[in-house]
Motif scaffolding. Sequence first.
Motif, short mmCIF file in Angstrom:
data_model
loop_
_atom_site.label_atom_id
_atom_site.label_comp_id
_atom_site.label_asym_id
_atom_site.label_seq_id
_atom_site.Cartn_x
_atom_site.Cartn_y
_atom_site.Cartn_z
N SER A 242 0.76 -1.07 0.17
CA SER A 242 0.32 0.06 0.52
C SER A 242 0.68 1.20 -0.37
O SER A 242 1.85 1.34 0.89
CB SER A 242 -0.82 0.41 1.15
OG SER A 242 -1.74 -0.57 0.73
N GLY A 243 0.77 2.20 -1.01
CA GLY A 243 1.05 3.13 -0.85
C GLY A 243 2.15 3.42 -2.02
O GLY A 243 2.65 3.99 -2.17
N GLY B 146 1.83 3.24 -5.39
CA GLY B 146 1.33 4.51 -6.30
C GLY B 146 0.86 3.29 -6.98
O GLY B 146 0.54 2.97 -8.02
N SER C 129 -3.20 1.87 -7.51
CA SER C 129 -4.10 2.51 -8.10
C SER C 129 -3.23 3.67 -8.99
O SER C 129 -4.01 3.83 -10.04
CB SER C 129 -5.13 2.98 -6.66
OG SER C 129 -4.44 2.23 -5.63
N THR C 130 -2.62 4.29 -9.10
CA THR C 130 -1.82 5.97 -10.03
C THR C 130 -2.17 5.22 -10.91
O THR C 130 -2.38 5.45 -12.24
CB THR C 130 -1.48 6.53 -9.22
OG1 THR C 130 -1.54 7.03 -8.00
CG2 THR C 130 -1.01 7.69 -9.79
N ARG D 235 3.71 8.32 1.19
CA ARG D 235 3.39 8.31 0.01
C ARG D 235 1.77 7.88 0.76
O ARG D 235 0.66 7.68 0.75
CB ARG D 235 3.24 7.33 -1.07
CG ARG D 235 4.13 8.06 -1.23
CD ARG D 235 5.07 7.61 -3.45
NE ARG D 235 5.99 7.70 -3.37
CZ ARG D 235 6.60 7.41 -4.83
NH1 ARG D 235 6.28 6.03 -4.95
NH2 ARG D 235 7.55 7.75 -5.74
N LYS E 104 0.82 10.43 2.25
CA LYS E 104 -0.11 11.65 1.22
C LYS E 104 -2.00 11.05 1.26
O LYS E 104 -2.56 11.82 0.53
CB LYS E 104 0.35 11.71 0.33
CG LYS E 104 0.92 13.34 -0.56
CD LYS E 104 2.21 12.64 -1.22
CE LYS E 104 1.80 12.53 -2.43
NZ LYS E 104 2.86 12.21 -3.74
N ARG E 105 -1.79 10.12 1.48
CA ARG E 105 -3.35 9.09 0.67
C ARG E 105 -4.12 10.03 0.61
O ARG E 105 -5.17 9.99 0.62
CB ARG E 105 -3.01 7.99 0.72
CG ARG E 105 -1.86 7.49 -0.46
CD ARG E 105 -2.78 5.77 -0.59
NE ARG E 105 -3.36 5.02 0.77
CZ ARG E 105 -3.53 3.71 0.65
NH1 ARG E 105 -3.93 3.05 -0.50
NH2 ARG E 105 -3.41 2.76 2.26
N GLU F 42 9.72 5.20 -9.23
CA GLU F 42 10.28 6.71 -8.39
C GLU F 42 9.91 8.41 -9.55
O GLU F 42 8.98 8.95 -8.71
CB GLU F 42 11.43 6.38 -8.65
CG GLU F 42 12.34 7.95 -8.12
CD GLU F 42 13.77 7.04 -8.20
OE1 GLU F 42 14.05 6.47 -9.12
OE2 GLU F 42 14.32 7.91 -7.33
N ASN F 43 9.64 8.16 -10.46
CA ASN F 43 9.09 9.34 -11.46
C ASN F 43 8.25 8.36 -12.03
O ASN F 43 8.04 7.43 -12.54
CB ASN F 43 10.06 9.20 -12.63
CG ASN F 43 9.33 10.59 -13.61
OD1 ASN F 43 8.72 10.43 -13.85
ND2 ASN F 43 9.85 11.88 -13.19
P1 ADP Z 1 -1.63 1.91 -4.27
O1 ADP Z 1 -3.07 1.75 -4.60
O2 ADP Z 1 -0.11 1.05 -4.17
O3 ADP Z 1 -1.81 2.33 -2.11
P2 ADP Z 1 -1.69 5.26 -4.57
O4 ADP Z 1 -1.81 5.12 -6.23
O5 ADP Z 1 -2.89 5.50 -3.33
O6 ADP Z 1 -0.94 3.66 -3.87
O7 ADP Z 1 -0.07 5.99 -3.81
C1 ADP Z 1 -0.18 6.33 -2.99
C2 ADP Z 1 0.27 8.85 -2.86
O8 ADP Z 1 1.85 8.45 -3.48
C3 ADP Z 1 -0.72 9.05 -3.89
O9 ADP Z 1 -1.01 10.46 -2.88
C4 ADP Z 1 -0.29 9.19 -5.25
O10 ADP Z 1 -1.00 10.79 -5.85
C5 ADP Z 1 0.96 9.24 -4.97
N1 ADP Z 1 1.98 8.39 -6.11
C6 ADP Z 1 1.94 8.24 -6.74
N2 ADP Z 1 3.04 7.85 -7.76
C7 ADP Z 1 3.92 8.62 -7.44
C8 ADP Z 1 5.13 9.07 -7.35
N3 ADP Z 1 5.75 8.22 -8.40
N4 ADP Z 1 5.34 9.94 -6.86
C9 ADP Z 1 5.40 10.58 -6.42
N5 ADP Z 1 3.88 10.05 -5.61
C10 ADP Z 1 3.20 9.83 -5.92
#
Ligand code: ADP
Length: 207
Positions: A18-19, A21, A23-24, A137, A140-141, A173-174
């Motif tokens: 988790s965290g 990224g 889902s993104t 991260r 940040k969620r 990372e990016n």
């Molecule tokens: P997951 O689904 O793995 O728990 P999310 O996609 O919800 O993670 O991402 C967690 C947080 O990190 C969100 O606020 C997202 O916008 C941010 N995030 C995702 N990828 C990056 C990245 N490459 N750099 C910085 N922040 C990121």
Amino acid sequence: MSKPLIDKGLIIVISAPSGAGKSTICRRLLAACPEIEFSVSYTSRTPRPNEIDGKDYYFISRDDFQRRIDEGEFVEWVENYGHFYGTSVNAINDVLNQGKDLLLDIEPRGAKAIKKQFPDAVFVFVLPPDTDELMKRLEKRGHESQEAIKTRFSQANSELKEVLWYEYSIFNENLETAVQQMISIYRAEKCKTNRLHGKIDRIFKLY
Ligand code: ADP
Ligand code: 5GP
């Protein structure tokens, strides 16, 4: 060689602590490749403010989930962070039999169960750049208590070990680079000859 039927769809499984990224990256992959369907899991957890029932998950009660387990509705299911999560067997087969591709956002235990039943699926693990960034991260969620964040962070370490059996790893990372890598993995998998036997035969009658 026996004559192939239509090529079945591709299952793409993506896991990450988790965290990281995940889902993104899934959202971006689905936007770039609208031919991919997203596998909407069932869960007994409550929806977060931005989540939509039937789109992000099917949100159901624990009792309903238990009944569906008993009726064999899930191809895989787990209890995670005190909640049930599972993938419907019918939903997977409906999509694959139409030759469509399906994205599963599931944790490693579920992914292993899918690997056993669908050995042709492709498995991708998303890694955070490092553990400090993972914690940032998670915070940040912004939809969880400090307690829940701590639980997810400590589970991350055991989940990270699972990366070793996944075929592909993406360091997120990016974000743009990570998204391009995810799209490239999907596109390359779609060009594998053994996934194209049906199409090749329809056009060139090689069988
Ligand atoms: P997951 O689904 O793995 O728990 P999310 O996609 O919800 O993670 O991402 C967690 C947080 O990190 C969100 O606020 C997202 O916008 C941010 N995030 C995702 N990828 C990056 C990245 N490459 N750099 C910085 N922040 C990121
Ligand atoms: P979240 O509560 O943050 O949406 O998800 C928690 C974890 O459960 C994530 O790692 C996510 O990938 C996983 N997950 C979501 N749906 C399923 C599912 O159907 N099966 C399994 N095994 N894991 C799932």
